[in-house]
Scaffold this active site. Structure first.
Site, PDB file in Angstrom:
ATOM      1  CB  SER A 165     -15.981 -14.057   7.859  1.00  0.00           C
ATOM      2  OG  SER A 165     -15.129 -13.643   8.878  1.00  0.00           O
ATOM      3  CG  HIS A 223     -15.319 -17.988  11.285  1.00  0.00           C
ATOM      4  ND1 HIS A 223     -14.205 -17.807  10.492  1.00  0.00           N
ATOM      5  CD2 HIS A 223     -15.943 -16.785  11.302  1.00  0.00           C
ATOM      6  CE1 HIS A 223     -14.170 -16.558  10.054  1.00  0.00           C
ATOM      7  NE2 HIS A 223     -15.219 -15.915  10.532  1.00  0.00           N
ATOM      8  CG  ASP A 273     -11.983 -20.161   9.313  1.00  0.00           C
ATOM      9  OD1 ASP A 273     -12.979 -20.785   9.723  1.00  0.00           O
ATOM     10  OD2 ASP A 273     -11.952 -18.925   9.205  1.00  0.00           O
TER      11      ASP A 273
END
Length: 510
Positions: A251, A140, A170
């Site tokens: 992230s 992402h 992910d």
């Protein structure tokens, strides 16, 4: 004034006497070597410290880990085309971290779409895993990008190549052209323990090279974030939960042990505000490593499947809902209940039946679906696994050969993929009603658009209409395959969005 002093004088005298008494008492006990109880309060007591308060040792460990990790963690800037009606990368961060703007997300998205093209749509983190420039991050973080910029901790900047992505875990893999880079070693994430110290290193909220500390709060967490997004067809969620503070921008960053070894890739938080509230989640390093090894070696992720339809017995609500729907009386508990089988199921061929409860994979306990998904998801087609299951209360074990979704038992490369697999979408002919509504004589509707695929990268989502490919009208999936089969080079796609606006975009055939 004098009267006030007279009132305070007795208290001052008492204070002086008390202080003198205390000093005298301490001096007395300091000279009395036969009073072991008092030695806990003196500097002369040998090898004595408060339990759990060895802050110097812990601090040294943290400093060592931080010095090792910070140079190997990078900032990743995601640049996207503003003209397509595709959600910006920041909206993906809103999904993984919540919308901290409390309903202002759409307003912020409009502001971003009006921003100059030289401004990134979103920023995250990444971890250098080899001296020649391979970098691991989240899917992402890189999704939808037409340019990815990597900035090292020393501020040197590079344009990165996206090697591959896997929405199901992910995870993404990038490459920059450089040598002699600092990098992190993978640790065995199966060996981590709940309660052990960990550090999260990343670039939260634009604050570069930020280090936070916490402990492993839980292992094997499945929080439903990948499946609920709708982009992961077969999500694998077995997160490491930690209370080390992470925020948007973390992230793709590193979760490390006190040796500075990589044990996870920070991916998401559970929050009502979009900011840290005590729960962070990281993809375990063993799973992440398998994914990037597949991408490097084969160009795609090799995923093995048991071929079972299942019910997570640890999920009370899921079990109750199943019982209501099927009029059954299954008891909640531990393990994964087999409700059926898919086509070409290796598990069914090995003798498993509906009603069996899977409890182990290769002697690793399966208490819930997260355990099962990571145990099988870390394997490849053709691998054999020992499946332990309960049938009528009796324990049995079967050897299952894992298969891919098409029933194959061998690994594949990009060259083995079909056209639709390579570009990441399937296509259906237009109905007469849609042709009439849009005034079209030809076209196909995009279906099952894969996150990170070539079709998705140019802004096409499910239900968009593709009119032409390389200047040729298309009316079926066979038309698309015929045009692109064995084709190499740039591909031109003319398509219509949901509002009837026509675009022409392109990509290089993988």
């Amino acid at each position: 004034m004098k009267s006030t002093l007279k009132k305070l004088l007795p208290f001052a005298v008492v204070g002086v006497i008390s202080g003198a008494t205390t000093v005298g008492t301490l001096q007395y006990f300091n000279h009395d070597s036969n009073s072991p109880d008092q030695s806990y309060f003196t500097k002369s007591a040998p090898n004595v410290s408060f339990a759990g308060m060895n802050s110097a040792a812990v601090g040294d460990d943290f400093v060592k880990a931080a010095k090792t990790t910070v140079p190997a963690v990078v900032t990743i800037k995601n640049y996207q085309s503003r003209s397509g009606n595709r959600a910006s990368e920041q909206d993906l961060f809103d999904f993984f971290f919540g919308d901290p703007f409390g309903g202002r997300g759409q307003q912020r998205q409009r502001q971003q779409q009006q921003a100059p093209d030289n401004m990134p749509s979103g920023m995250g983190s990444g971890v250098i895993i080899s001296p020649d420039g391979y970098i691991i991050s989240n899917n992402h973080v890189v999704a939808g990008a037409n340019k990815l910029e990597v900035v090292l901790s020393n501020k040197k900047s590079y344009i990165a190549t996206l090697v591959g992505t896997d929405p199901n875990t992910d995870i993404s893999l990038l490459k920059i052209e450089e040598k002699g880079l600092p990098y992190l070693n993978f640790a065995n994430s199966d060996n981590i323990e709940v309660g052990q110290w960990v550090l999260a290193v990343g670039n939260p909220l634009g604050l570069n090279s930020t280090v936070t500390a916490g402990i492993v709060s839980a292992k094997g967490r499945g929080i439903g974030i990948l499946s609920s997004q709708g982009k992961a067809a077969n999500p694998i969620e077995s997160f490491i939960q930690t209370d080390a503070a992470i925020n948007p921008g973390n992230s793709g960053g590193a979760l490390v042990n006190t040796n500075g070894d990589l044990i996870g890739i920070n991916s998401a938080i559970q929050s009502t505000t979009g900011y840290y509230q005590g729960y962070g989640f990281a993809v375990p390093s063993n799973l992440a490593r398998k994914i990037i090894e597949d991408i490097k070696k084969f160009g795609i992720v090799q995923r093995g499947f048991l071929g079972v339809q299942s019910l997570d017995l640890s999920n009370d609500m899921q079990v109750a809902a199943y019982n209501r729907e099927k009029k059954t009386n299954i008891k909640a508990g531990s393990g994964v209940y087999v409700t059926g089988f898919g086509d070409n199921s290796g598990a069914e061929d090995a003798g498993l039946k509906s009603g069996d409860i899977i409890t182990k994979i290769d002697n690793t306990a399966v208490t819930d679906f997260a355990d099962l998904s990571v145990a099988i998801g870390s394997k490849r087609p053709g691998d054999k696994v020992a499946v332990t299951y309960l049938r009528n209360g009796k324990e049995n074990t079967a050897t299952v050969t894992l298969r891919d979704q098409k029933g194959g038992t061998s690994t594949r490369t990009k060259a083995d993929l079909s056209v639709t697999e390579k570009i990441g979408a399937e296509f259906e002919p237009l109905s007469d009603r849609i042709k009439t509504n849009f005034g079209l004589s030809s076209g196909v509707t995009a279906k099952n658009v894969s996150e990170g695929g070539e079709i998705a990268k140019i802004g096409i989502v499910d239900e968009y209409i593709i009119m032409e490919i390389n200047g040729k009208p298309v009316n079926s999936q066979k038309d698309v395959e015929k045009i692109l089969d064995k084709y190499s080079g740039n591909v031109s796609v003319k398509f219509v969005d949901g509002y009837g606006q026509i675009y022409t975009r392109g990509f290089k055939m993988p």
